[in-house]
Structure formats: C-alpha cells, structure tokens
Design an enzyme around this catalytic site. Structure first.
Site, PDB file in Angstrom:
ATOM      1  N   SER A  83       0.824  -1.211   0.000  1.00 28.08           N
ATOM      2  CA  SER A  83       0.000   0.000   0.000  1.00 28.08           C
ATOM      3  C   SER A  83       0.854   1.255   0.000  1.00 28.08           C
ATOM      4  O   SER A  83       0.343   2.345  -0.222  1.00 28.08           O
ATOM      5  CB  SER A  83      -0.954  -0.002   1.192  1.00 28.08           C
ATOM      6  OG  SER A  83      -0.297  -0.407   2.349  1.00 28.08           O
ATOM      7  N   HIS A  97      -3.176  -3.265  -5.890  1.00 28.41           N
ATOM      8  CA  HIS A  97      -3.450  -2.781  -4.533  1.00 28.41           C
ATOM      9  C   HIS A  97      -4.932  -2.888  -4.187  1.00 28.41           C
ATOM     10  O   HIS A  97      -5.741  -2.074  -4.611  1.00 28.41           O
ATOM     11  CB  HIS A  97      -2.963  -1.319  -4.408  1.00 28.41           C
ATOM     12  CG  HIS A  97      -3.170  -0.739  -3.045  1.00 28.41           C
ATOM     13  ND1 HIS A  97      -3.392   0.592  -2.818  1.00 28.41           N
ATOM     14  CD2 HIS A  97      -3.196  -1.329  -1.826  1.00 28.41           C
ATOM     15  CE1 HIS A  97      -3.549   0.794  -1.526  1.00 28.41           C
ATOM     16  NE2 HIS A  97      -3.440  -0.345  -0.907  1.00 28.41           N
ATOM     17  N   GLU A 112      -6.203  -0.554  -7.154  1.00 32.83           N
ATOM     18  CA  GLU A 112      -5.263   0.294  -7.896  1.00 32.83           C
ATOM     19  C   GLU A 112      -4.277  -0.621  -8.612  1.00 32.83           C
ATOM     20  O   GLU A 112      -3.590  -1.421  -7.967  1.00 32.83           O
ATOM     21  CB  GLU A 112      -4.513   1.234  -6.934  1.00 32.83           C
ATOM     22  CG  GLU A 112      -5.400   2.310  -6.326  1.00 32.83           C
ATOM     23  CD  GLU A 112      -4.666   3.224  -5.337  1.00 32.83           C
ATOM     24  OE1 GLU A 112      -5.152   4.330  -5.101  1.00 32.83           O
ATOM     25  OE2 GLU A 112      -3.614   2.824  -4.793  1.00 32.83           O
ATOM     26  N   ASN A 154      -4.375   6.752  -1.161  1.00 30.53           N
ATOM     27  CA  ASN A 154      -3.721   7.066   0.110  1.00 30.53           C
ATOM     28  C   ASN A 154      -3.002   8.413   0.051  1.00 30.53           C
ATOM     29  O   ASN A 154      -2.902   9.122   1.049  1.00 30.53           O
ATOM     30  CB  ASN A 154      -2.734   5.956   0.506  1.00 30.53           C
ATOM     31  CG  ASN A 154      -3.486   4.716   0.977  1.00 30.53           C
ATOM     32  OD1 ASN A 154      -4.668   4.798   1.316  1.00 30.53           O
ATOM     33  ND2 ASN A 154      -2.821   3.573   0.979  1.00 30.53           N
TER      34      ASN A 154
HETATM   35  P1  NAD Z   1      -0.464  -9.336   7.808  1.00 25.40           P
HETATM   36  O1  NAD Z   1       0.568  -8.998   8.792  1.00 25.40           O
HETATM   37  O2  NAD Z   1      -1.846  -9.614   8.264  1.00 25.40           O
HETATM   38  O3  NAD Z   1       0.012 -10.594   6.957  1.00 25.40           O
HETATM   39  C1  NAD Z   1       1.292 -10.729   6.442  1.00 25.40           C
HETATM   40  C2  NAD Z   1       1.555 -12.217   6.264  1.00 25.40           C
HETATM   41  O4  NAD Z   1       2.762 -12.376   5.555  1.00 25.40           O
HETATM   42  C3  NAD Z   1       1.718 -12.954   7.594  1.00 25.40           C
HETATM   43  O5  NAD Z   1       0.855 -14.061   7.615  1.00 25.40           O
HETATM   44  C4  NAD Z   1       3.163 -13.399   7.553  1.00 25.40           C
HETATM   45  O6  NAD Z   1       3.364 -14.656   8.195  1.00 25.40           O
HETATM   46  C5  NAD Z   1       3.416 -13.487   6.095  1.00 25.40           C
HETATM   47  N1  NAD Z   1       4.814 -13.469   5.719  1.00 25.40           N
HETATM   48  C6  NAD Z   1       5.822 -12.739   6.239  1.00 25.40           C
HETATM   49  N2  NAD Z   1       6.978 -13.039   5.591  1.00 25.40           N
HETATM   50  C7  NAD Z   1       6.669 -13.956   4.658  1.00 25.40           C
HETATM   51  C8  NAD Z   1       7.432 -14.644   3.700  1.00 25.40           C
HETATM   52  N3  NAD Z   1       8.741 -14.460   3.589  1.00 25.40           N
HETATM   53  N4  NAD Z   1       6.805 -15.525   2.891  1.00 25.40           N
HETATM   54  C9  NAD Z   1       5.474 -15.721   3.014  1.00 25.40           C
HETATM   55  N5  NAD Z   1       4.718 -15.104   3.923  1.00 25.40           N
HETATM   56  C10 NAD Z   1       5.300 -14.219   4.741  1.00 25.40           C
HETATM   57  O7  NAD Z   1      -0.437  -8.155   6.748  1.00 25.40           O
HETATM   58  P2  NAD Z   1      -1.610  -7.607   5.818  1.00 25.40           P
HETATM   59  O8  NAD Z   1      -2.354  -6.571   6.559  1.00 25.40           O
HETATM   60  O9  NAD Z   1      -2.325  -8.746   5.221  1.00 25.40           O
HETATM   61  O10 NAD Z   1      -0.768  -6.842   4.711  1.00 25.40           O
HETATM   62  C11 NAD Z   1      -0.112  -7.526   3.679  1.00 25.40           C
HETATM   63  C12 NAD Z   1       0.254  -6.543   2.585  1.00 25.40           C
HETATM   64  O11 NAD Z   1      -0.942  -5.918   2.112  1.00 25.40           O
HETATM   65  C13 NAD Z   1       1.160  -5.410   3.009  1.00 25.40           C
HETATM   66  O12 NAD Z   1       2.006  -5.090   1.938  1.00 25.40           O
HETATM   67  C14 NAD Z   1       0.206  -4.256   3.279  1.00 25.40           C
HETATM   68  O13 NAD Z   1       0.795  -3.002   3.130  1.00 25.40           O
HETATM   69  C15 NAD Z   1      -0.801  -4.506   2.195  1.00 25.40           C
HETATM   70  N6  NAD Z   1      -2.122  -3.931   2.470  1.00 25.40           N
HETATM   71  C16 NAD Z   1      -2.686  -4.019   3.691  1.00 25.40           C
HETATM   72  C17 NAD Z   1      -3.918  -3.452   3.941  1.00 25.40           C
HETATM   73  C18 NAD Z   1      -4.570  -3.541   5.289  1.00 25.40           C
HETATM   74  O14 NAD Z   1      -5.464  -2.732   5.595  1.00 25.40           O
HETATM   75  N7  NAD Z   1      -4.202  -4.489   6.111  1.00 25.40           N
HETATM   76  C19 NAD Z   1      -4.592  -2.790   2.904  1.00 25.40           C
HETATM   77  C20 NAD Z   1      -4.010  -2.736   1.629  1.00 25.40           C
HETATM   78  C21 NAD Z   1      -2.772  -3.311   1.432  1.00 25.40           C
END
Ligand code: NAD
Length: 681
Positions: A437, A458, A470, A508
């Site tokens: 994001s 995104h 996006e 954002n």
């Molecule tokens: P999260 O912390 O809930 O999940 C991340 C996952 O990635 C975890 O399960 C972790 O174990 C796993 N992980 C870490 N290292 C890893 C690896 N080497 N190989 C495989 N898995 C691995 O995070 P999230 O909120 O789901 O966010 C994930 C992505 O999405 C980020 O880039 C975040 O910026 C983006 N995002 C999040 C949101 C939100 O509101 N949460 C919205 C849009 C985008």
C-alpha cells in the site's frame, strides 16, 4: 407465426401465433441489454395500437411481452437521455408519457403477461408491473428490481404506485428504497411475480398461461402475511411503517439524499387514491428529483462506473488466468485467495508459518459462511470453492501459476527477498503483482530478472467489500502485465484504476493531507466530535479521526512519516498525531484511540486530550463546521490536483471513481473533482 411489424430502430417487434397469442419482443441489436430509449418506447406504442386493433377484430386473444435476448429482459430507461431534461416540468412530462404507455398495457382488453428472463430493471420492471400476470425464469441472471433511487430519482413509470399496491408497502419499500434486486425465488415469495419456472420452458409456460387467462382458469396468487396487512391496510399501521422507514433513511443518509424521502412522501400521499391521481403525484416527484444536483451527480458517477467496467487497458491483450498464488496468508492474503476461489481460479496460498495459513483459511471459510447465511451460495458450492484454495509452506507448483499476488508484511527488504524467491519458482510467463500500500513498485521491480512481468495490485481492506483495486504501473512494468492485472481485477468484480507508481499511489496520497488536517484541527482546539461530525455531515462514511483509529494509529503514523519524507512540508505530521506515540494507543485494534471501543457503539475517548499534552490548547475552542469541512476537504482537492499534474492517473474521472470506491467519498457529490468543479476556482 406471422410477423406484423419490425422496427429496427425501435428494436421491438410483434408476432402473432396461430392461436391468437401476440408476442411483443424486445431485442435491440446495438446494445447488449435492451434499453428503453425514446425510439423503443415509440415503437412499443405503435405495436400496442396494432394489438388493440387485433383484439377488437378478434384476431388477438392475449399478449405476452418478452425479450429476444437470452438471459436479459429489459435493463431500464436510457440514462443518457436524463441529461437532456432541464426543468422539473420536462421531467414530469417525460414520466407521464411513460406512464400513459404503461396504462395502455394495464388497460388492455385482453390478458397481458410478462415473461421475464434475466435482468429486469427500472422501466422493465415497471412494464411488468402493468401486466396482468408475471412469470420469471429461475436462473441466476434473473434479477428484478427498481434501482432508480441509486440515481437520485424514483420509479416514475408507475413503479412507485403499482409495486406497493401489488405487494404491500413493507415489501415494496424494501426494494424501492434500497434499489436492490430480487431473484426469482424472492420475487415469487413477496408476490412480485406469479410463477417461477425453468428457463427452458419459460415461453411455453407463458403461452399456456395466456390461454388459461383467456379461459378464466388462472388468477394471480397473492396472500399477504397478517402483519403486513396491518401495516399496509390500516391508517395507524401505515403511519408507523412510513415513520420508521423515514427514521432509518435519515439515519443512514443524514438526510443528504432527497430521493428516498420523496419516495416515502409519494407513497404516503398517494395511498388510496385512484391510479391516475397517484401516477400524477409520482410524475411530479420524479420531475423535481431528476433536476436536483444529487441526481445529476449520481448519474455522473453511474456513467463513470459503467465506462470503467467496459474499459480495457490500452487495447493490449491480457493473459488468461486459471491458476494463481497468493504469498502471505494474513488479513489481505486470506481475503484475496477467497476472492480468487469464488471466481473459479485455483489458488495456492503460501506463508512461512503454519498458524498463519490456518488463520488465512479460517478467514476464507468465514467469508463463505457469511455467503451461505445470506443464501448467496449453497454449502456445497462453498465447499467446492474452498477446495480451490491450497495452503502451502513451499513454492511447489508455482511454475504453473499464471499470476502471483504478494501480500507479505510491509517491509521493503522482506518484499524484495520474497519476490526474488517467487520469481525463481515461477515460469517465464507468470505475472507477479504486489499488494503493497505504500512501498515503491519500481524499487521492488529493480531486483527482479523479469521486471516487465511485475506491477502493483493494490486491494483495499476488507478485500471482499471494497470495490477499488489500484493497478500500479512501475517504471519497467509491461503493458501486458498491467492489462492482465486490470482484466483480473474486473473478473473479480472490482473497479480497477491504473495509476503510475509514486508514494501513496492515488487514494492514500489524496487521503493523507485530509487525515493530517484533522490532526491540525485538533491542535487548533476543535474537538473530536466537531471534526468527525463535520465530515460525516459532508457525507463521508466516517470521520477522519475515526478512520485513523480503524487504520491503526501506529500504521497511520508510519505512513504519515513516509508521506512527509516524499512530499515535504505540506504533509508534515501534526504534533497531535506525533505526541500520541508515547500514549501507546493503537486505535480500534487496541481497543482505544480517539474513540473507546469497549461497547458496540464507540464513544469519544475524553482522556485523549490530556494524553495529547501541549500539542492541544488547554481549552477546546469552537471551529465552525464549514471551516472544518473546508480545511479537510480542500486539502484532498489540492492533492488530487497535484496527482493529476504528476500524471499519476489518466484523467479526473479516475480520481472521482477511486475516491468513491476506495474511501466512500459521497457519491451524491459526484466525486472529489466534480465537487471541486461545483465550487469553482
Ligand atoms: P499481515 O501482517 O496480516 O500478513 C502478512 C503475512 O505475511 C503474515 O501471515 C506473515 O506470516 C506473512 N509473511 C511474512 N513473511 C513472509 C514470507 N517471507 N513468505 C510468506 N509469507 C510471509 O499483513 P496484511 O495486513 O495482510 O498486509 C499484507 C500486505 O498488504 C502489506 O504489503 C500491506 O501493506 C498490504 N495492504 C494491507 C492493507 C490492510 O489494511 N491491512 C490494505 C491494503 C494493502
């Protein structure tokens, strides 16, 4: 059968079968769904003349109205004609013309049957309501509804009058006020149709029903439940129902949308009157609504959305996607995998932790369970779809996948490492997309050996609810990668907007100065209630401080810092937000932030002012609602103008769509930049 008239422009024909059953068939060749353009309505009028002549000569005994298209009845009026209406009187006259036409169907001397197969909306539904008998095909495409309220108007070809008379006020309001559709099962249950049949026998059954109606052997079946009869047929019952509905509308819309309130008034005022008088009240209200800025804006948004749904990405052919993988089974990864599965895509969900995989699967299962509960799918279907998600701890099988979406934690070093692993596990054809994001897509791309096959995808949180995606074009992303991710987003029923890589991408970035300004308003002495209240009043779905709580105060601070690094002074974080760091408050996920989340209904956390210390004045001071609104909303508008200048998106329409679908910017304002235009320089 003899064909008595074909009018290619009108796209409606009349056929009469040997036993005297006439068929009016809608089938325009230019557009996919049948639309009731002016020409089509004129064509229909001429054919009704012929039917009347045939009926008085004894040649025609019954009439069936149907579509010539498989799975698509009539999608409604021609929305592009709305713009030509400049006064309320013209709008009312247009409604009266449609009503007169449908009154002729209503008063046909012979039985008239609507045979509905597929989508049936607005003017299509109103036509069916004017018939004596309605039969619909039982297939997923069959959806019957009156979506006018979503365009800021009411059903003005008799729908607001006839539907309550047919199925009762309560059931009618459920449909008219929400603009939602009923499938054949629900339509039969509420009495909107008289029969539902297998699509293969629809027209045979319509034919047989016509003969039965002629012979007096068939009648509409309609029995209202006792409670509904009380609510509809007694004065006190009706008053209770309408006042409750009004309270609900005011609560949900903060009185910003005139159409639902007008619908309630029309239904109240026209109750018990002869149909001509009721129709006249309805037409008058339609005329007044169609020229409101709210309706104009909603129509504009509708047209933007339709254009977005039709758009392709630069005419480049996208890759076909059958198999996909999601890396990272967290909040986002689990949601994305579930979405893929619902669209028939087999998906591997990879994480480094088994417990994360279990959580991801549970999250997906919960989403399916909700759909089962809402009867959107059967247990069996959910089971089949769930089976498409394979939880994995390694990259086995990645060579065959067409698309990978990376959704691991938001750290550049981790993402680069993971993306390199993914790339070496995949085939040359695989397109890899990141769900980041805030991190640079171009920087991630720079460590890959096939950078052209990489771009951003995104999604917004929660994935199953938020319509926007996006599609981020990095410096080296190929047109094919962008087109593939764009087409994939559309297949997932999302609204994709292509954006150039850059801090905060589009949504954002535009939101950041708005959230910042909320912090500055707090520093200037405004209260949390005043700030959030002013923006709720403007029409945002939640106030900015409440939104910061939802995002998480730690995440918001982190994002704010990187935006300030990218854009300098204009995005300097306000002292209020910075001083919250010491408080360790996290927002909703920690139970406390600007609000306290102990109860169902969050309450303002009054202790927070003390925690903010010297960053806020000792005494709160009133800042007017309009000043709060102007400061926060203009901050967004200015940033949106810079986004346009920087060429992040192709045009202002993209910003309007993205802000509505990504942040809930109020659709009745037509979008952020359309709103800016309404204010002027
Ligand atoms: P999260 O912390 O809930 O999940 C991340 C996952 O990635 C975890 O399960 C972790 O174990 C796993 N992980 C870490 N290292 C890893 C690896 N080497 N190989 C495989 N898995 C691995 O995070 P999230 O909120 O789901 O966010 C994930 C992505 O999405 C980020 O880039 C975040 O910026 C983006 N995002 C999040 C949101 C939100 O509101 N949460 C919205 C849009 C985008």
């Amino acid at each position: 059968m003899t064909q008595s008239e074909t009018d290619s422009q009108a796209a409606v024909t009349l056929e009469v079968s040997g036993d005297g059953v006439a068929w009016i068939v809608f089938d325009n060749h230019e557009s996919r769904p049948n639309i009731l353009t002016r020409a089509t309505m004129e064509g229909l009028s001429r054919l009704l003349d012929e039917v009347v002549t045939g009926a008085s000569a004894g040649r025609i005994r019954a009439l069936v109205i149907r579509s010539g298209k498989d799975g698509s009845f009539i999608a409604g009026a021609d929305i592009n004609e709305f713009g030509g209406v400049t006064t309320a009187a013209e709008g009312a006259a247009g409604a009266r013309a449609g009503q007169q036409l449908y009154l002729r169907i209503d008063r046909m001397p012979i039985p008239v049957i609507a045979a509905i197969d597929g989508i049936c909306l607005g003017g299509g539904t109103e036509m069916a309501l004017a018939c004596d008998y309605r039969i619909a095909s039982d297939r997923p495409e069959t959806k019957i509804g009156l979506p006018e309220v979503r365009l800021g108007i009411l059903p003005g070809f008799g729908g607001t009058t006839r539907l309550p008379r047919l199925i009762g006020n309560k059931a009618a309001l459920d449909l008219i006020l929400t603009g939602s559709n009923a499938d054949a099962r629900k339509a039969l249950k509420v009495g909107l149709i008289d029969e539902r049949v297998h699509p293969a026998v629809l027209y045979d059954r319509a034919h047989a029903a016509a003969i039965e109606l002629v012979a007096g052997k068939l009648q509409n079946v309609k029995s209202k439940p006792l409670l509904n009869r009380f609510l509809d047929d007694t004065g006190p019952g009706r008053k209770v129902l309408l006042s409750q509905a009004k309270k609900k509308v005011v609560k949900e819309t903060r009185g910003k949308y005139p159409a639902p309130l007008a619908i309630l008034d029309v239904i109240d005022e026209s109750h018990g009157r002869p149909i001509e008088e009721a129709l006249d009240i309805e037409a008058g209200a339609l005329g007044r609504l169609i020229v409101t800025p709210e309706s104009r804006n909603l129509v504009h948004v509708f047209q933007l959305m339709e254009a977005a749904k039709k758009a392709g990405a630069h005419g480049v052919k996208p890759h076909e996607v059958q198999r996909a993988a999601v890396v990272g089974a967290g909040v986002m990864g689990g949601g994305i995998a579930q979405l893929f599965a619902t669209r028939g895509i087999v998906v591997r969900m990879k994480d480094i932790r088994a417990d994360a995989l279990s959580n991801g699967l549970r999250h997906a299962q919960e989403l399916f369970d909700k759909q089962i509960k809402r009867r959107k799918m059967t247990k069996r279907e959910a089971h089949q779809q769930m089976d498409r998600i394979a939880p994995v701890l390694d990259y086995n099988g990645f060579r065959l996948v067409d698309v990978v979406v990376e959704a691991v934690i938001e750290r550049m070093d981790v993402k680069k490492q993971v993306l390199r692993e993914v790339e070496s596990a995949c085939g040359d054809h695989t397109i890899i997309a990141t769900n980041t994001s805030s991190l640079s897509v171009s920087e991630m791309q720079s460590v890959l050996s096939r950078p052209a096959n990489f771009c951003g995808m995104h999604f917004f949180n929660p994935v199953h609810k938020m319509p926007l995606v996006e599609v981020v074009r990095g410096e080296q992303s190929s047109d094919e990668s962008v087109a593939t991710i764009f087409a994939l987003a559309k297949r997932l029923d999302k609204i994709p907007v292509i954006v150039k890589d850059g801090p905060g991408f589009l949504v954002n970035r535009v939101l950041a100065p708005y959230l910042n300004e909320a912090g500055w308003l707090l520093s200037d002495g405004a209260s949390i209630e005043e700030i959030d209240g002013a923006l709720l009043d403007f029409g945002m779905p939640m106030g900015p401080l409440r939104l910061l709580d939802e995002v998480g105060l730690d995440v918001a601070r982190h994002a704010g810092t990187s935006m300030a690094e990218a854009f300098g002074q204009r995005l300097t974080a306000p002292p209020t937000i910075l001083s919250l760091e010491a408080s360790k408050l996290l927002g909703r996920k920690g139970g406390k932030g600007f609000y306290s989340y102990a109860d169902d209904e969050p309450e303002v956390n009054q202790d927070i002012y003390q925690m903010l210390g010297a960053s806020v004045p000792q005494q709160r001071r009133t800042i007017s609602r309009s000043d709060i609104e102007t400061r926060a909303v203009f901050a967004m508008i200015n940033e949106a103008a810079r986004v346009l200048e920087d060429g992040i998106v192709a045009g202002p329409g993209d910003i309007d769509i993205a802000m509505i679908t990504g942040t809930g910017f109020p659709p009745f304002r037509g979008g952020l930049l359309r709103y800016a235009d309404s204010i002027g320089m």
